[in-house]
Design an enzyme around this catalytic site. Structure first.
Site, PDB file in Angstrom:
ATOM      1  N   ASP A   1       0.853  -1.197   0.000  1.00  0.00           N
ATOM      2  CA  ASP A   1       0.000   0.000   0.000  1.00  0.00           C
ATOM      3  C   ASP A   1       0.887   1.244   0.000  1.00  0.00           C
ATOM      4  O   ASP A   1       0.683   2.164   0.779  1.00  0.00           O
ATOM      5  CB  ASP A   1      -0.919  -0.026   1.233  1.00  0.00           C
ATOM      6  CG  ASP A   1      -2.009   1.024   1.147  1.00  0.00           C
ATOM      7  OD1 ASP A   1      -2.254   1.537   0.041  1.00  0.00           O
ATOM      8  OD2 ASP A   1      -2.608   1.336   2.198  1.00  0.00           O
TER       9      ASP A   1
ATOM     10  N   LYS B   1       2.634   2.961  -5.917  1.00  0.00           N
ATOM     11  CA  LYS B   1       1.948   1.967  -6.774  1.00  0.00           C
ATOM     12  C   LYS B   1       2.884   1.427  -7.861  1.00  0.00           C
ATOM     13  O   LYS B   1       2.748   0.286  -8.273  1.00  0.00           O
ATOM     14  CB  LYS B   1       0.682   2.565  -7.398  1.00  0.00           C
ATOM     15  CG  LYS B   1      -0.226   3.297  -6.398  1.00  0.00           C
ATOM     16  CD  LYS B   1      -0.538   2.505  -5.138  1.00  0.00           C
ATOM     17  CE  LYS B   1      -0.996   3.374  -3.982  1.00  0.00           C
ATOM     18  NZ  LYS B   1      -1.045   2.721  -2.685  1.00  0.00           N
TER      19      LYS B   1
ATOM     20  N   ASP C   1      -3.512  -2.890  -2.231  1.00  0.00           N
ATOM     21  CA  ASP C   1      -4.554  -1.849  -2.267  1.00  0.00           C
ATOM     22  C   ASP C   1      -4.368  -0.972  -3.506  1.00  0.00           C
ATOM     23  O   ASP C   1      -3.282  -0.933  -4.105  1.00  0.00           O
ATOM     24  CB  ASP C   1      -4.456  -1.001  -0.988  1.00  0.00           C
ATOM     25  CG  ASP C   1      -5.645  -0.055  -0.839  1.00  0.00           C
ATOM     26  OD1 ASP C   1      -6.673  -0.266  -1.515  1.00  0.00           O
ATOM     27  OD2 ASP C   1      -5.538   0.906  -0.052  1.00  0.00           O
ATOM     28  N   ASN C   2      -5.415  -0.253  -3.871  1.00  0.00           N
ATOM     29  CA  ASN C   2      -5.352   0.786  -4.934  1.00  0.00           C
ATOM     30  C   ASN C   2      -4.923   0.231  -6.286  1.00  0.00           C
ATOM     31  O   ASN C   2      -4.249   0.925  -7.055  1.00  0.00           O
ATOM     32  CB  ASN C   2      -4.372   1.917  -4.538  1.00  0.00           C
ATOM     33  CG  ASN C   2      -4.744   2.596  -3.248  1.00  0.00           C
ATOM     34  OD1 ASN C   2      -3.977   2.560  -2.284  1.00  0.00           O
ATOM     35  ND2 ASN C   2      -5.904   3.195  -3.211  1.00  0.00           N
TER      36      ASN C   2
ATOM     37  N   GLU D   1     -11.011   4.714  -0.619  1.00  0.00           N
ATOM     38  CA  GLU D   1     -11.268   4.949   0.794  1.00  0.00           C
ATOM     39  C   GLU D   1     -12.172   6.164   1.063  1.00  0.00           C
ATOM     40  O   GLU D   1     -12.092   7.176   0.396  1.00  0.00           O
ATOM     41  CB  GLU D   1      -9.953   5.114   1.576  1.00  0.00           C
ATOM     42  CG  GLU D   1      -8.963   6.120   1.018  1.00  0.00           C
ATOM     43  CD  GLU D   1      -7.971   5.503   0.039  1.00  0.00           C
ATOM     44  OE1 GLU D   1      -8.261   4.431  -0.510  1.00  0.00           O
ATOM     45  OE2 GLU D   1      -6.910   6.113  -0.175  1.00  0.00           O
TER      46      GLU D   1
HETATM   47  C1  LIG Z   1      -1.563   5.005   1.009  1.00  0.00           C
HETATM   48  S1  LIG Z   1      -0.428   5.441   2.247  1.00  0.00           S
HETATM   49  C2  LIG Z   1      -0.406   3.995   3.272  1.00  0.00           C
HETATM   50  C3  LIG Z   1      -1.645   3.784   4.070  1.00  0.00           C
HETATM   51  C4  LIG Z   1      -1.547   2.683   5.087  1.00  0.00           C
HETATM   52  N1  LIG Z   1      -1.114   1.448   4.492  1.00  0.00           N
HETATM   53  C5  LIG Z   1      -2.869   2.488   5.764  1.00  0.00           C
HETATM   54  O1  LIG Z   1      -3.697   1.743   5.259  1.00  0.00           O
HETATM   55  O2  LIG Z   1      -3.088   3.104   6.803  1.00  0.00           O
HETATM   56  C6  LIG Z   1       1.106   5.326   1.393  1.00  0.00           C
HETATM   57  C7  LIG Z   1       2.315   5.511   2.265  1.00  0.00           C
HETATM   58  O3  LIG Z   1       3.426   4.934   1.573  1.00  0.00           O
HETATM   59  C8  LIG Z   1       4.584   5.730   1.795  1.00  0.00           C
HETATM   60  N2  LIG Z   1       5.496   5.413   0.704  1.00  0.00           N
HETATM   61  C9  LIG Z   1       5.545   5.906  -0.542  1.00  0.00           C
HETATM   62  N3  LIG Z   1       6.490   5.279  -1.271  1.00  0.00           N
HETATM   63  C10 LIG Z   1       7.033   4.344  -0.457  1.00  0.00           C
HETATM   64  C11 LIG Z   1       8.022   3.343  -0.637  1.00  0.00           C
HETATM   65  N4  LIG Z   1       8.634   3.176  -1.788  1.00  0.00           N
HETATM   66  N5  LIG Z   1       8.305   2.547   0.414  1.00  0.00           N
HETATM   67  C12 LIG Z   1       7.675   2.711   1.607  1.00  0.00           C
HETATM   68  N6  LIG Z   1       6.730   3.646   1.830  1.00  0.00           N
HETATM   69  C13 LIG Z   1       6.407   4.440   0.805  1.00  0.00           C
HETATM   70  C14 LIG Z   1       4.054   7.134   1.824  1.00  0.00           C
HETATM   71  O4  LIG Z   1       4.960   7.967   2.505  1.00  0.00           O
HETATM   72  C15 LIG Z   1       2.714   6.942   2.548  1.00  0.00           C
HETATM   73  O5  LIG Z   1       2.891   7.087   3.930  1.00  0.00           O
END
Ligand SMILES: C[S@@+](CC[C@H](N)C(=O)[O-])C[C@H]1O[C@@H](n2cnc3c(N)ncnc32)[C@H](O)[C@@H]1O
Length: 250
Positions: free
Chosen positions: A174, A177, A202-203, A234
């Site tokens: 998540d 993407k 997700d997504n 969501e």
């Molecule tokens: C959609 S949110 C996650 C929501 C969480 N899984 C939830 O359901 O509560 C996406 C998160 O992924 C982090 N993110 C983006 N790219 C990433 C990566 N390559 N590795 C780890 N985290 C990443 C972002 O900083 C953000 O906090």
């Protein structure tokens, strides 16, 4: 359900998200302080030590104050069911944000150790505060980094957290993407999944992970067995989304 819950475009915080899209990919936050506000809201309104109340309070904040990019209450039920099916001892989430998804996993698997990898230190700080309030800080851990950072985070999971052959029972993707497929393959290369491990993504429709979806379709019945769950993005019911639940066949 009131109109603003059903129709997201009636809500300013949803419009504000569109302008925050660039911030999210760079900093992991929308850019208007809503994530820190969500933490304060939880600490002030949710009963300490009560996971159900903490999750419900985050959902209430997302509906009534500012939209958050958690997996949310509707898709969260699909996640819960997959977690129960996997019955994990160890779960790994990619993308922590404010800690909602990891908390759902911890609730559905009371005996599990939950790890969550997050790009942004500020999100790790927020999530840890929420997990401490919910009383799960002893078994939910945020590792700051990315699976694609040249081995640093994978090595930290191995050397500091004991990840090894067949460790992961439940993987929740998540995060970025475009990184779903590469990160899954990196985890497979380490041998950390076992036959019966479940990956939840997700997504897959919005924002969309077409490469990951294509890979799962191509591998159907060979190395993975996937169910595509039709659901909604969501915290609203206008935009549809897909959650993929895939069992690793080995
Ligand atoms: C959609 S949110 C996650 C929501 C969480 N899984 C939830 O359901 O509560 C996406 C998160 O992924 C982090 N993110 C983006 N790219 C990433 C990566 N390559 N590795 C780890 N985290 C990443 C972002 O900083 C953000 O906090």
């Amino acid at each position: 359900m009131d109109l603003k819950r059903r129709i997201p475009l009636l809500r300013w915080s949803v419009w504000r998200m569109a302008t925050g899209a660039r911030n999210i990919s760079r900093t992991g936050q929308i850019g208007d302080g809503r994530e820190a506000a969500a933490v304060d809201y939880v600490l002030n309104h949710a009963r300490a030590g009560d996971i159900d109340d903490v999750l419900a309070t985050i959902d209430r904040f997302a509906y009534e104050k500012s939209m958050l990019i958690n997996v949310g209450d509707e898709k969260g039920q699909l996640l819960d069911a997959a977690v129960r099916r996997a019955d994990p001892s160890v779960a790994l989430e990619l993308g922590t944000y404010v800690g909602y998804g990891a908390l759902r996993i911890a609730r559905a698997a009371p005996g599990a150790k939950v790890y969550s990898v997050e790009l942004a230190e500020a999100n790790a700080v927020n999530a840890r505060r929420i997990w401490a309030h919910a009383g799960v800080a002893d078994r939910v851990t945020c590792v700051v980094g990315t699976i694609g950072d040249g081995g640093r985070t994978l090595d930290a999971l191995a050397n500091e957290h004991g990840f090894g052959s067949g460790t992961i029972d439940l993987l929740f993707l998540d995060h970025d993407k475009d990184a779903y497929l590469d990160d899954l393959k990196s985890i497979l290369d380490r041998g950390w999944l076992h036959p019966g491990s479940i990956a939840v993504a997700d997504n897959v429709r919005v924002p969309g992970a077409p490469q990951y979806r294509g890979y799962m379709r191509e591998q159907q019945g060979k190395t993975w067995n996937t169910t595509e769950h039709k659901t909604h993005l969501e915290y609203q019911s206008m935009v549809s989304d897909l959650v993929l639940e895939s069992e690793y066949l080995g």
